[in-house]
Design an enzyme around this catalytic site. Structure first.
Site, short mmCIF file in Angstrom:
data_model
loop_
_atom_site.label_atom_id
_atom_site.label_comp_id
_atom_site.label_asym_id
_atom_site.label_seq_id
_atom_site.Cartn_x
_atom_site.Cartn_y
_atom_site.Cartn_z
N GLY A 147 -6.04 9.21 54.55
CA GLY A 147 -5.93 9.43 55.98
C GLY A 147 -5.08 10.60 56.42
N LEU A 156 -16.10 7.45 53.34
CA LEU A 156 -17.06 7.55 52.23
C LEU A 156 -18.26 6.63 52.39
CD1 LEU A 156 -14.57 7.94 49.23
CD2 LEU A 156 -15.78 9.69 50.53
N HIS A 174 -15.79 18.22 56.01
CA HIS A 174 -16.20 18.27 54.60
C HIS A 174 -15.40 19.36 53.89
CE1 HIS A 174 -18.74 17.68 51.12
NE2 HIS A 174 -18.83 18.99 51.02
#
Ligand code: GRF
Length: 198
Positions: A13, A91, A110
């Site tokens: 995170g 994910l 990404h």
């Protein structure tokens, strides 16, 4: 404009933390209403709790079928009047029903310059290992809208960094992570200011 943001995480995170810090410092006008994770042990959930942000663990495998899971996830988002979903190290796959309900309102970060080193199986440190294996001289990070594909939605922002000789995958991941934190906050700020269209 202030957005109600849901951040979806699966791991540490640090991208979530960059959003939280940007809200606290006033760089972002929006509010992180809820942090959602498919991993009950995600440290991202701890980060949310520390900031008194609602945190929810919800995983498809805990439901008798995907329709029930999707219904619950949609309810979580709708009940909190979410305007923007940010996938920050998430994910899981976002169900098609959610992608269409939140068209142009889901973004992802990404850790490469899409279309390089992205798509199925390209996540986490693997992305950097592949970049080093290929011998590319630059890499970086990308924010993009989420559509029904994997890492295929319209690109919002990209920032490149040079890869120095001898850099390890771990070192590269750390360097790219810093870029991710920066462009993720910038992308959300641009969306707040209506400067981004899909
Ligand atoms: C990072 O490597 C990032 O590239 C990708 O997910 C990983 C974990 O990020 N988006 P975070 O620290 O959980 O935000």
């Amino acid at each position: 404009m202030s957005l109600n943001i849901a951040v979806m995480v699966s791991g540490g995170g640090t991208n979530l933390q960059s959003i939280i810090d940007a809200v606290k410092s006033g760089v972002l006008k929006s509010k992180v209403k809820v942090v959602i994770s498919n991993n009950k042990n995600a440290y991202g959930l701890i980060r949310a709790k520390k900031e008194n942000i609602e945190s929810i663990h919800i995983s498809k495998k805990d439901f008798k079928n995907s329709a029930e899971y999707e219904k619950e996830l949609l309810k979580i988002l709708k009940d909190r009047e979410i305007d923007l979903i940010v996938l920050a190290g998430y994910l899981g796959i976002i169900p098609e029903s959610i992608v269409s309900e939140f068209k142009d309102k889901i973004i992802n970060i990404h850790p490469s310059l899409i279309p390089s080193f992205c798509g199925k199986d390209f996540y986490g440190i693997k992305v950097h290992e592949k970049a080093l294996e290929r011998g590319v001289k630059i890499t970086g990070a990308t924010t993009h809208f989420v559509d029904s594909g994997i890492d295929t939605g319209k690109i919002i922002k990209q920032k490149a960094i040079e890869i120095k000789e001898g850099t390890t995958a771990k070192e590269l991941q750390e360097q790219v992570l810093e870029v991710e934190h920066k462009i993720l906050v910038e992308s959300i700020k641009n969306i707040e200011q209506n400067k981004v269209n899909n």
